[in-house]
Design a protein around this motif. Structure first.
Motif, short mmCIF file in Angstrom:
data_model
loop_
_atom_site.label_atom_id
_atom_site.label_comp_id
_atom_site.label_asym_id
_atom_site.label_seq_id
_atom_site.Cartn_x
_atom_site.Cartn_y
_atom_site.Cartn_z
N UNK A 100 0.81 -1.21 0.00
CA UNK A 100 0.00 0.00 0.00
C UNK A 100 0.85 1.27 0.00
N UNK A 101 1.94 1.24 0.74
CA UNK A 101 2.87 2.36 0.81
C UNK A 101 4.27 1.86 0.43
N UNK A 102 4.53 1.64 -0.85
CA UNK A 102 5.79 1.01 -1.26
C UNK A 102 7.04 1.78 -0.83
N UNK A 103 6.95 3.09 -0.71
CA UNK A 103 8.10 3.92 -0.35
C UNK A 103 8.62 3.66 1.06
N UNK A 104 7.80 3.02 1.93
CA UNK A 104 8.28 2.76 3.29
C UNK A 104 9.42 1.74 3.28
N UNK A 105 9.61 1.05 2.17
CA UNK A 105 10.72 0.10 2.07
C UNK A 105 12.08 0.78 2.12
N UNK A 106 12.10 2.11 2.09
CA UNK A 106 13.36 2.82 2.26
C UNK A 106 14.03 2.41 3.57
N UNK A 107 13.22 2.02 4.56
CA UNK A 107 13.77 1.59 5.84
C UNK A 107 14.53 0.27 5.72
N UNK A 108 14.27 -0.49 4.66
CA UNK A 108 14.94 -1.77 4.46
C UNK A 108 16.17 -1.66 3.58
N UNK A 109 16.42 -0.48 3.03
CA UNK A 109 17.63 -0.33 2.20
C UNK A 109 18.86 -0.54 3.08
N UNK A 110 19.83 -1.32 2.59
CA UNK A 110 20.93 -1.74 3.46
C UNK A 110 22.01 -0.69 3.69
N UNK A 111 22.53 -0.72 4.92
CA UNK A 111 23.74 0.02 5.31
C UNK A 111 23.62 1.53 5.13
N UNK A 112 22.41 2.08 5.30
CA UNK A 112 22.25 3.53 5.20
C UNK A 112 22.57 4.22 6.52
N UNK A 113 22.27 3.57 7.64
CA UNK A 113 22.49 4.18 8.96
C UNK A 113 23.50 3.33 9.73
N UNK A 185 13.84 -6.96 -0.14
CA UNK A 185 14.77 -7.89 0.53
C UNK A 185 15.21 -9.03 -0.37
N UNK A 186 14.39 -9.39 -1.34
CA UNK A 186 14.80 -10.43 -2.28
C UNK A 186 15.89 -9.91 -3.20
N UNK A 187 15.75 -8.65 -3.63
CA UNK A 187 16.78 -8.03 -4.48
C UNK A 187 18.09 -7.91 -3.71
N UNK A 188 18.01 -7.51 -2.44
CA UNK A 188 19.21 -7.39 -1.61
C UNK A 188 19.90 -8.74 -1.45
N UNK A 189 19.14 -9.76 -1.11
CA UNK A 189 19.71 -11.09 -0.89
C UNK A 189 20.41 -11.60 -2.15
N UNK A 310 30.42 -5.46 2.15
CA UNK A 310 28.97 -5.66 2.14
C UNK A 310 28.27 -4.45 1.53
N UNK A 311 28.71 -3.27 1.95
CA UNK A 311 28.09 -2.03 1.47
C UNK A 311 28.21 -1.91 -0.04
N UNK A 312 29.39 -2.20 -0.58
CA UNK A 312 29.62 -2.08 -2.03
C UNK A 312 28.81 -3.13 -2.79
N UNK A 313 28.73 -4.34 -2.25
CA UNK A 313 27.97 -5.40 -2.94
C UNK A 313 26.48 -5.07 -2.98
N UNK A 314 26.00 -4.35 -1.97
CA UNK A 314 24.57 -4.04 -1.89
C UNK A 314 24.20 -2.74 -2.57
N UNK A 316 23.82 -1.72 -5.65
CA UNK A 316 22.81 -1.71 -6.73
C UNK A 316 21.36 -1.71 -6.23
N UNK A 317 21.14 -2.06 -4.96
CA UNK A 317 19.77 -2.10 -4.44
C UNK A 317 19.16 -0.70 -4.43
N UNK A 318 19.98 0.31 -4.19
CA UNK A 318 19.47 1.68 -4.21
C UNK A 318 18.98 2.06 -5.61
N UNK A 319 19.73 1.66 -6.62
CA UNK A 319 19.30 1.95 -8.00
C UNK A 319 17.98 1.26 -8.31
N UNK A 320 17.86 0.01 -7.88
CA UNK A 320 16.61 -0.73 -8.10
C UNK A 320 15.46 0.00 -7.42
N UNK A 321 15.68 0.47 -6.19
CA UNK A 321 14.64 1.16 -5.42
C UNK A 321 14.17 2.41 -6.15
#
Length: 355
Positions: A100-113, A185-189, A310-314, A316-321
């Protein structure tokens, strides 16, 4: 004995009188639900919220707590209840509301905080990021739903598995990792070399036990409360790839129906709730980590160099987002800008504190 009985009777009468007085003075009732249990941080937060709001409103607001699936069972169903007004308050992870609110997945983006200090400042109710998220929720719901606060539910997500110690992304290669149905999370994995496997939460223990999956992405309190080590989960890597944000929503019409002074009480109540959920996982994790080790579990903390891998490998997930999530650019830009501001302020504080 007679004196004691008289005192007990007086106390009982006083309690009954107080309850009757409070009920007689109630002007608003907030029906709040959490699809969890009484051992969860969500429950801790709701207890604090209820106590504060009822006390600070001088009994004008009553809070009814529904723990578990008494009112609704899925994120979509619960949020629909909030939108239509049959439920006043609901808490969910980003995975539970992403449809319903797809943008809330920003909280799942890896290694931001980087850590709790950063995350708690970024999620402060007055931060630019939270203001952006609130507006996105109101816009997406046609002003029916408000995002009241973002707390925590379980600490940080870490990789855990049944097979081997994971020190760098290549160690995840080929492991079947359980993910929630949401796509991020599937894209990240996949980006980290593992094989994402969608498994419902109630089926995860058996899936680990039988080898349907070989790992998961959870916080230590969830791992231990669900007894996953008994299913073979013995390796935990504290990569801290995502802060387990808890989004607390409220029906906008109910909130706005209150006079301004009571709206302030509710707003302050959500602040109290947020602080309780920030603190709860830290306390509970102490015993949970010890129990994991006592049971033969292996805990590994990546070095700064390994964390960078880990950060570098992940990355591309930001681009997908940005390319695939409605509202993704606005949410991510706000998150990155707020993190940068918070980190700069903390760096200045550290410089003052440490020199």
């Amino acid at each position: 004995m007679k004196h004691l009985l008289t005192g007990a009777l007086a106390a009982a009468m006083l309690t009954g009188t107080t309850a009757a007085w409070a009920e007689a003075h109630t002007e608003f009732t907030i029906r709040a639900t959490a699809n969890s249990n009484e051992n969860d941080e969500d429950y801790d937060g709701l207890v604090v919220f209820k106590n504060y709001v009822e006390s600070a409103s001088n009994g004008k607001i009553a809070v009814e707590m529904f723990i578990g699936t008494q009112l609704c069972s899925t994120g979509e169903e619960c949020l629909e209840g909030v939108a239509e007004g049959s439920i006043d308050v609901y808490i969910s992870t980003s995975g539970g509301t992403a449809s319903l609110f797809p943008f809330v997945q920003v909280l799942d983006l890896p290694y931001l905080m980087a850590d709790d200090r950063v995350a708690e400042a970024v999620l402060d109710n007055g931060s630019p990021f939270v203001a952006t998220m609130r507006q996105l929720v109101r816009d997406a719901s046609d002003d029916q739903v408000r995002l009241m606060t973002i707390g925590n539910t379980g600490g940080w997500r870490n990789f855990a598995n049944t097979q081997r110690r994971v020190q760098q992304p290549s160690d995840l290669e080929g492991l079947k990792i359980r993910t929630v149905p949401a796509e991020l999370p599937q894209v990240l994995t996949s980006a980290l070399g593992a094989s994402p496997t969608g498994i419902p939460w109630p089926e995860l223990f058996t899936s680990l036990q039988t080898g349907v999956v070989e790992g998961t992405k959870n916080g230590i309190t969830d791992i231990m409360s669900m007894k996953f080590p008994d299913a073979g989960l013995q390796y935990l890597t504290l990569d801290g790839h995502a802060y387990m944000g808890a989004l607390w929503f409220m029906n906008n019409e109910k909130f706005m129906s209150m006079p301004e002074d009571l709206r302030k009480v509710v707003s302050d109540g959500f602040y109290q709730l947020q602080q309780a959920t920030f603190a709860s996982p830290k306390r509970k994790s102490i015993e949970a980590y010890q129990a994991f080790v006592d049971g033969g579990g292996d805990i590994y903390v990546p070095t700064p160099e390994e964390k960078q891998m880990f950060l570098e490998a992940a990355a591309p997930v930001q681009d997908w987002f940005r390319e695939n999530v409605d509202g993704g650019n606005e949410a991510l830009d706000s998150m990155l800008a707020t993190v940068a501001d918070v980190q700069a302020r903390l760096d200045a504080e550290y410089a003052a504190e440490l020199n």
